[in-house]
Write a protein that holds these residues in place. Structure first.
Motif, PDB file in Angstrom:
ATOM      1  N   TRP A 126       1.092  -1.290   0.031  1.00  0.00           N
ATOM      2  CA  TRP A 126       0.045  -0.320   0.046  1.00  0.00           C
ATOM      3  C   TRP A 126       0.884   0.890  -0.097  1.00  0.00           C
ATOM      4  O   TRP A 126       0.332   2.066  -1.045  1.00  0.00           O
ATOM      5  N   SER A 129       2.514   1.995  -3.203  1.00  0.00           N
ATOM      6  CA  SER A 129       1.516   1.768  -4.388  1.00  0.00           C
ATOM      7  C   SER A 129       1.081   3.861  -4.199  1.00  0.00           C
ATOM      8  O   SER A 129       0.746   4.534  -5.561  1.00  0.00           O
ATOM      9  N   LEU A 151      -6.673   4.538  -1.970  1.00  0.00           N
ATOM     10  CA  LEU A 151      -4.969   3.024  -2.403  1.00  0.00           C
ATOM     11  C   LEU A 151      -5.793   2.344  -1.180  1.00  0.00           C
ATOM     12  O   LEU A 151      -5.611   1.187  -1.383  1.00  0.00           O
ATOM     13  N   SER A 155      -7.024  -1.760  -1.951  1.00  0.00           N
ATOM     14  CA  SER A 155      -5.737  -2.877  -2.258  1.00  0.00           C
ATOM     15  C   SER A 155      -5.665  -3.502  -1.002  1.00  0.00           C
ATOM     16  O   SER A 155      -5.504  -4.374  -0.022  1.00  0.00           O
TER      17      SER A 155
END
Length: 697
Positions: A126, A129, A151, A155
């Motif tokens: 995470w 990202s 996100l 995720s």
């Protein structure tokens, strides 16, 4: 936008409050359920992560609420740090939901290290990202935080919800296996709510530059459904919390089952304990009964043994013992003892109890006949009222049981008296036909069998004791005859030596003296030789007189024991040079001749041993004549000896003198003690009882 939607938009603070309250309340209720105790469901080990998910997610929504409330009331804009903390709470809640699903799906409880490693990996993905979005799009800080929120939902949130949905569906099978299908259905509802929450709730995010939030976001959800997605999530979570809490009621049912099982186990344990106590009580009662029976048997055996060894004629002892035994055999008044006669070799009754003319001779005859048959067969015989005679070995329990199980009553029972594989008689019990009884029980058989063994051993012991006593009496008579013959022979030899040899030596000595005087007058040169022959004849005459005195001192017969001892001591001191002190105590009387001879011989033997072996410088003789006994003591201060080893020597060696003393004194019913040790001197003490009226003044 319709008025309801507008109203909800205007009151988003309240929506967020309800949203957070739903999750926080769910977390608290789940946490409370976690503390109900241990459970066999894997669900119980994973539910703490679900509680953490609810608490942290509710805290996140309340953080958003407080930020909005502060901005609306004071115009305060939350700093970046608060937004970072809020997003961190969101990520923590999703990671907790992920841990819940992983733990629930694992066949065994996963190790903390592995679980933390997996969650750390997801967190790293995470964060990477977020870093990638920042690098590619270079958004502002506020937009980046908004994208981090998106996100986290894409995720972490959505995958965690799907994983939890799968885990819940798997768990409902366990509920069915535990026969709890109703709670399994609630888990299905909870799993369905979690699926909706994950797909619809977490994929509906704020509008950002990220795909697919540009296509589907919170604005689209509001336009389509007319309510904020936060309210939708809260409603979905209400359904989830309700269904989950209803499913968690299975823990209470499980606990009740456990309590019921524990109660049943306790009841069973109590019943088992009661049963064990009952068995122990029965065993104790049985042991007490056996102990009482054994004690009764032992007391009976002791009484029988005391009766059978009492100093009475054998027939009287057997009858007394038989009476005691009859008293201990239930419902039996008649008994008989048969012994094999040493003369005829046939069994003959020697003791009988209970038989009388009133009962007729028939029962006595039947008992005697069966006893004779039992002796000849060497087996126990049991005659029944129907005439059948059962044969069995008294020591064989199986055969005794066969006799016990025969239906006809018993009238005569005969048990052989066996000693060293030899039948010496039989013990017979009889009942008149009108009193015929059932066979003896096993305990009664054991009592009778033990009694027969005691009878047999006692009878054999009495026989052996009588034989030993007869042999001892015979031996004493023979020894007495030998000693008496020895003394008579000594007396005869002494008399013949005195009358024949002594007279011849005296005449020879007188003749030699006459010859000597004649040769002196003639002036012969043979006078010295004749004088020497006169001296030799005088010495031979003196030695003959000493031999005669040793064989049988005339003073013992003429003057008594004390003068004879005093005379012997004078000659002893002259011959051996050992001073001996004589002391007399008690009454001044003459003892019977056989007493005086024995005591004089003991003095003789003891003093000769002192002269030969003791190397003593002095000795003493003490004679005490009391009212009931005579005591003679001979002591010296010599080198002593080991009494035990000396008495064990062969009779042909030096110990014969000590054994001779013992045997002579034993003939008169007395005893001799030897008190000596190397270098401690010796003390010989003979004590002989006096029979009233035998002493002579």
């Amino acid at each position: 936008m319709n008025p309801i939607s507008q109203y909800l938009i205007d009151h988003m603070v309240a929506v967020y409050f309800l949203y957070g309250l739903t999750f926080f309340g769910m977390g608290l209720m789940v946490a409370t359920t976690c503390r109900r105790g241990a459970s066999e469901f894997r669900f119980a080990g994973a539910i703490r992560f679900l509680s953490l998910f609810g608490l942290s997610h509710g805290a996140h929504e309340w953080a958003v609420m407080f930020q909005m409330l502060a901005e609306q009331t004071t115009g305060r804009v939350a700093p970046i740090a608060e937004h970072i903390g809020r997003v961190g709470l969101l990520a923590l809640s999703f990671l907790s939901l992920m841990a819940f699903g992983i733990t629930l799906l694992s066949p065994r409880r996963p190790e903390w290290r592995r679980l933390l490693t997996l969650l750390a990996t997801l967190t790293a993905v995470w964060l990477l990202s977020i870093a990638g979005v920042r690098a590619m799009l270079a958004p502002s800080a506020a937009d980046l935080l908004e994208m981090a929120d998106v996100l986290a939902r894409y995720s972490l949130g959505a995958p965690a919800a799907l994983l939890a949905t799968w885990a819940l569906m798997r768990q409902q099978r366990s509920f069915r296996e535990q026969n709890l299908p109703r709670f399994g259905r609630f888990l299905v509802w909870a799993a369905s709510a979690m699926l909706v929450y994950g797909l619809m709730g977490q994929l509906t995010v704020p509008a950002t530059a990220l795909f697919p939030s540009r296509i589907w976001n919170e604005g689209h959800f509001l336009a389509w459904f007319g309510v904020p997605v936060q309210l939708f999530r809260a409603l979905v979570m209400v359904v989830f919390a309700y269904s989950l809490l209803r499913a968690l009621d299975a823990f209470e049912v499980e606990q009740e089952r456990r309590l019921e099982e524990a109660r049943r186990a306790k009841v069973m344990a109590q019943q088992a304990q009661i049963e064990a106590e009952r068995r122990n009580r029965l065993e104790m009662e049985q042991l007490n009964a056996e102990l009482r029976l054994t004690t009764r048997e032992l007391m009976l055996m002791l009484d029988l043994a005391n009766t059978l060894v009492s100093p009475r004629p054998l027939e009287e002892r057997l009858k007394a013992a038989l009476e005691e035994l009859i008293d201990n055999v239930p419902r039996c008044d008649n008994g008989m003892v048969l012994l094999v006669s040493p003369d005829s070799g046939e069994p003959e009754p020697v003791a009988a109890v209970g038989f009388s003319k009133d009962k007729g001779d028939w029962l006595f005859s039947e008992a005697r006949q069966l006893g004779v048959r039992s002796v000849k067969a060497g087996m126990a015989l049991c005659q029944r009222l129907d005439g059948v005679v059962l044969v069995f070995h008294p020591a064989d329990e199986d055969e005794r049981r066969r006799c016990e199980s025969y239906p006809s009553p018993m009238i005569v029972l005969s048990v052989p008296l066996i000693v060293q594989d030899k039948t010496i008689g039989s013990l017979v019990f009889a009942w008149p036909p009108e009193q015929a009884r059932a066979p003896l029980s096993m305990d009664e058989f054991r009592l009778v069998f033990a009694a027969t063994q005691q009878f047999g051993l006692s009878i054999e012991h009495a026989r052996l004791a009588k034989e030993a006593l007869d042999r001892e009496k015979l031996l004493a008579q023979l020894l007495h005859q030998v000693v008496e013959a020895q003394e008579n022979e000594r007396k005869r030899i002494a008399r013949e030596l005195h009358d024949a040899t002594g007279q011849s030596l005296t005449a020879l000595s007188l003749g030699l003296r006459g010859v000597e005087k004649f040769l002196e007058r003639e002036g012969s040169t043979a006078v010295p030789q004749v004088h020497e022959m006169c001296v030799l004849s005088s010495q031979a005459l003196g030695e003959l007189r000493q031999i005669i005195a040793d064989l049988r001192p005339s003073r013992l017969d003429d003057l008594g024991l004390v003068p004879a001892i005093r005379w012997y001591l004078d000659g002893y001191q002259e011959r051996y040079g050992i001073p001996v002190r004589l002391e007399t105590q008690g009454r001044d009387i003459r003892l019977p001749s056989r007493y005086e001879i024995v005591l004089f011989r003991i003095v003789q033997e003891a003093l000769i041993n002192i002269a030969k072996h003791a190397n003593a410088t002095q000795a003493s003789v003490t004679l005490t004549i009391g009212p009931t006994s005579v005591r003679l003591e001979v002591a010296d201060n010599g080198r002593g000896f080991d009494v035990r080893s000396t008495l064990r020597r062969d009779r042909d060696q030096a110990g014969w003198g000590l054994l001779g003393m013992q045997e002579r004194v034993a003939l008169l019913g007395g005893d001799v003690t030897f008190d000596s040790a190397p270098d401690q001197g010796t003390r010989i003490t003979a004590t002989i009882p006096l029979i009233q009226g035998e002493e002579s003044s």
